[in-house]
Design a protein around this motif. Structure first.
Motif, mmCIF file in Angstrom:
data_model
loop_
_atom_site.group_PDB
_atom_site.id
_atom_site.type_symbol
_atom_site.label_atom_id
_atom_site.label_comp_id
_atom_site.label_asym_id
_atom_site.label_seq_id
_atom_site.Cartn_x
_atom_site.Cartn_y
_atom_site.Cartn_z
ATOM 1 N N LYS A 134 16.844 -9.813 49.051
ATOM 2 C CA LYS A 134 16.719 -9.609 50.498
ATOM 3 C C LYS A 134 16.793 -8.111 50.789
ATOM 4 C CE LYS A 134 16.715 -13.954 51.865
ATOM 5 N NZ LYS A 134 17.483 -14.455 53.010
ATOM 6 N N ILE A 135 15.781 -7.585 51.461
ATOM 7 C CA ILE A 135 15.793 -6.200 51.911
ATOM 8 C C ILE A 135 15.762 -6.200 53.437
ATOM 9 C CG2 ILE A 135 14.567 -3.994 51.936
ATOM 10 C CD1 ILE A 135 13.503 -4.658 49.153
ATOM 11 N N VAL A 136 16.727 -5.522 54.031
ATOM 12 C CA VAL A 136 16.818 -5.431 55.490
ATOM 13 C C VAL A 136 16.737 -3.957 55.871
ATOM 14 C CG1 VAL A 136 18.168 -5.984 57.539
ATOM 15 C CG2 VAL A 136 18.317 -7.466 55.511
ATOM 16 N N ASN A 137 15.703 -3.596 56.602
ATOM 17 C CA ASN A 137 15.493 -2.213 57.022
ATOM 18 C C ASN A 137 15.913 -2.031 58.480
ATOM 19 O OD1 ASN A 137 14.320 -1.510 54.514
ATOM 20 N ND2 ASN A 137 12.341 -2.299 55.195
ATOM 21 N N GLY A 175 9.736 -13.570 45.356
ATOM 22 C CA GLY A 175 11.065 -14.023 45.760
ATOM 23 C C GLY A 175 11.823 -13.015 46.593
ATOM 24 N N ILE A 176 11.187 -11.870 46.889
ATOM 25 C CA ILE A 176 11.823 -10.834 47.703
ATOM 26 C C ILE A 176 11.388 -11.011 49.157
ATOM 27 C CG2 ILE A 176 12.115 -8.363 48.083
ATOM 28 C CD1 ILE A 176 11.254 -7.953 45.149
ATOM 29 N N ARG A 177 12.356 -11.080 50.054
ATOM 30 C CA ARG A 177 12.066 -11.112 51.483
ATOM 31 C C ARG A 177 12.377 -9.738 52.060
ATOM 32 N NH1 ARG A 177 13.747 -15.573 48.327
ATOM 33 N NH2 ARG A 177 13.311 -17.520 49.431
ATOM 34 N N VAL A 178 11.473 -9.205 52.858
ATOM 35 C CA VAL A 178 11.646 -7.876 53.452
ATOM 36 C C VAL A 178 11.509 -8.002 54.963
ATOM 37 C CG1 VAL A 178 10.930 -5.454 53.395
ATOM 38 C CG2 VAL A 178 10.536 -6.917 51.387
ATOM 39 N N ASN A 179 12.572 -7.683 55.670
ATOM 40 C CA ASN A 179 12.577 -7.772 57.127
ATOM 41 C C ASN A 179 13.205 -6.518 57.727
ATOM 42 O OD1 ASN A 179 11.614 -10.655 57.614
ATOM 43 N ND2 ASN A 179 13.311 -11.011 56.191
ATOM 44 N N ALA A 180 13.110 -6.396 59.026
ATOM 45 C CA ALA A 180 13.676 -5.220 59.697
ATOM 46 C C ALA A 180 14.327 -5.617 61.010
ATOM 47 C CB ALA A 180 12.597 -4.173 59.947
ATOM 48 N N ILE A 181 15.203 -4.761 61.452
ATOM 49 C CA ILE A 181 15.850 -4.881 62.756
ATOM 50 C C ILE A 181 15.470 -3.656 63.582
ATOM 51 C CG2 ILE A 181 18.089 -4.820 63.938
ATOM 52 C CD1 ILE A 181 19.207 -6.344 61.506
ATOM 53 N N GLU A 217 28.893 -3.335 66.069
ATOM 54 C CA GLU A 217 29.183 -4.635 65.461
ATOM 55 C C GLU A 217 28.213 -5.719 65.915
ATOM 56 O OE1 GLU A 217 32.336 -4.021 68.805
ATOM 57 O OE2 GLU A 217 31.302 -2.814 67.280
ATOM 58 N N GLU A 218 27.503 -5.478 67.024
ATOM 59 C CA GLU A 218 26.556 -6.467 67.512
ATOM 60 C C GLU A 218 25.257 -6.482 66.708
ATOM 61 O OE1 GLU A 218 27.671 -7.037 72.170
ATOM 62 O OE2 GLU A 218 26.813 -5.086 71.640
ATOM 63 N N VAL A 219 25.092 -5.544 65.798
ATOM 64 C CA VAL A 219 23.971 -5.563 64.861
ATOM 65 C C VAL A 219 24.339 -6.315 63.584
ATOM 66 C CG1 VAL A 219 22.517 -4.099 63.375
ATOM 67 C CG2 VAL A 219 22.916 -3.449 65.729
ATOM 68 N N GLY A 220 25.634 -6.380 63.293
ATOM 69 C CA GLY A 220 26.094 -6.945 62.029
ATOM 70 C C GLY A 220 25.634 -8.377 61.796
ATOM 71 N N GLY A 221 25.652 -9.202 62.849
ATOM 72 C CA GLY A 221 25.255 -10.594 62.687
ATOM 73 C C GLY A 221 23.808 -10.743 62.272
ATOM 74 N N ALA A 222 22.929 -9.919 62.853
ATOM 75 C CA ALA A 222 21.509 -9.973 62.497
ATOM 76 C C ALA A 222 21.292 -9.540 61.050
ATOM 77 C CB ALA A 222 20.699 -9.100 63.447
ATOM 78 N N ILE A 223 22.029 -8.529 60.618
ATOM 79 C CA ILE A 223 21.920 -8.075 59.238
ATOM 80 C C ILE A 223 22.386 -9.178 58.280
ATOM 81 C CG2 ILE A 223 22.847 -6.455 57.532
ATOM 82 C CD1 ILE A 223 22.906 -4.343 59.774
ATOM 83 N N ALA A 224 23.535 -9.773 58.577
ATOM 84 C CA ALA A 224 24.061 -10.831 57.712
ATOM 85 C C ALA A 224 23.114 -12.026 57.664
ATOM 86 C CB ALA A 224 25.442 -11.258 58.191
ATOM 87 N N PHE A 225 22.524 -12.381 58.792
ATOM 88 C CA PHE A 225 21.568 -13.484 58.831
ATOM 89 C C PHE A 225 20.364 -13.207 57.925
ATOM 90 C CE2 PHE A 225 17.551 -14.891 60.876
ATOM 91 C CZ PHE A 225 17.638 -16.247 60.587
ATOM 92 N N LEU A 226 19.791 -12.022 58.053
ATOM 93 C CA LEU A 226 18.610 -11.692 57.252
ATOM 94 C C LEU A 226 18.940 -11.531 55.778
ATOM 95 C CD1 LEU A 226 16.733 -9.206 59.621
ATOM 96 C CD2 LEU A 226 16.101 -11.577 59.064
ATOM 97 N N ALA A 227 20.208 -11.299 55.458
ATOM 98 C CA ALA A 227 20.633 -11.177 54.063
ATOM 99 C C ALA A 227 20.995 -12.524 53.451
ATOM 100 C CB ALA A 227 21.845 -10.245 53.968
ATOM 101 N N LYS A 240 14.221 -7.677 67.237
ATOM 102 C CA LYS A 240 14.736 -6.747 68.243
ATOM 103 C C LYS A 240 16.187 -7.094 68.563
ATOM 104 C CE LYS A 240 10.149 -6.152 70.294
ATOM 105 N NZ LYS A 240 9.456 -6.901 69.211
ATOM 106 N N VAL A 241 17.047 -6.107 68.460
ATOM 107 C CA VAL A 241 18.446 -6.268 68.860
ATOM 108 C C VAL A 241 18.715 -5.152 69.866
ATOM 109 C CG1 VAL A 241 20.827 -6.423 68.037
ATOM 110 C CG2 VAL A 241 18.966 -7.142 66.531
ATOM 111 N N ASP A 242 18.307 -5.394 71.100
ATOM 112 C CA ASP A 242 18.236 -4.302 72.085
ATOM 113 C C ASP A 242 18.676 -4.707 73.480
ATOM 114 O OD1 ASP A 242 16.175 -5.964 72.866
ATOM 115 O OD2 ASP A 242 14.599 -4.437 72.787
ATOM 116 N N GLY A 243 19.372 -5.851 73.611
ATOM 117 C CA GLY A 243 19.815 -6.272 74.928
ATOM 118 C C GLY A 243 18.670 -6.621 75.873
#
Length: 248
Positions: A134-137, A175-181, A217-227, A240-243
């Motif tokens: 899992k790659i999260v950018n 088998g590699i997933r690449v996503n971004a926030i 800390e409000e970005v952490g959940g999205a990172i953990a999900f994508l990982a 998008k994590v931008d309110g």
């Protein structure tokens, strides 16, 4: 399948993991049970962050492809594998585009795009051989819209979005997933000076439907999900994590 985020047994690397959104990602991954290595250039910052988060610190200049390769090799030698990479290292040098110099342009792109790509390459080779990764950018609102005085940063983050999508397509069958926030406005060490400008803060609050800037800390959940395994059928996504700012 369990709907909880469980990363026990996973080995993660977070670049820029000692500060800002990288540190928030580190905290979230550790909380989910992952073994986390954080990297950056400032040894003292890394060691303190690692101690507080329960992570391991390894110094590395991510803009150096040889250093990135050596870092990944060290992680594999010590931990046996590498499952997750979070590319959170970033640099923003603001300036008038009429006067902006090539040295500052190159410094921004050396970390934000060049470093991100070659770190992904080094980690991706290990993940390919293991058949999973899992790659999260960390991209930016500036990947989507024009903003004054940060053209170098915006162009580099637009590059992050394209690197994410390109690698997702190219590596999809490995088998590699690449996503971004794409974070919106967050109060971090990088943006702290802006939050002392009351006019700027008011503008942000008016632009964001939720009426405020984000907390790291409000970005952490999205990172953990994508990982996590919960996102195993997601690749090439830019979340998008931008309110709600980009929806307005």
């Amino acid at each position: 399948m369990s709907l909880s985020i469980d990363l026990k047994g996973r080995i993660a690397l977070v670049t820029g993991g000692g500060t800002g959104l990288g540190r928030a990602g580190t905290n979230a991954l550790v909380a989910a049970g992952a073994t986390v290595v954080i990297t950056g250039r400032r040894h003292d910052v890394l060691e303190q962050a690692a101690q507080e988060a329960g992570a391991q610190a390894m110094v590395c200049d991510v803009s150096d492809p040889d250093a990135a390769k050596a870092l990944v090799e060290r992680i594999v030698a010590e931990h046996g594998r590498l499952d997750i990479l979070v590319n959170a290292a970033g640099l923003n040098i603001r300036g008038d585009s009429f006067e902006y110099g090539p040295e500052d342009w190159d410094r921004v792109h050396a970390i934000n795009t060049r470093g991100l790509f070659f770190m992904s390459q080094a980690a991706g080779r290990v993940m390919r051989d293991n058949g999973y990764g899992k790659i999260v950018n960390i991209a930016s609102m500036a990947s989507e819209i024009g903003m004054p005085f940060i053209v170098a940063y915006g162009s580099s983050k637009g590059g992050v979005k394209q690197i994410t999508q390109g690698l997702a397509v190219e590596w999809g069958k490995t088998g590699i997933r690449v996503n971004a926030i794409e974070p919106g406005w967050f109060r971090t060490e990088l943006t702290e000076p802006l939050f002392h400008n009351k006019e700027w803060v008011a503008k942000v609050e008016n632009r964001v439907p939720m009426g405020r800037a984000g907390k790291p800390e409000e970005v952490g959940g999205a990172i953990a999900f994508l990982a996590s395994p919960l996102s195993d059928y997601i690749t090439g996504a830019v979340i998008k994590v931008d309110g709600g700012a980009l929806a307005a």
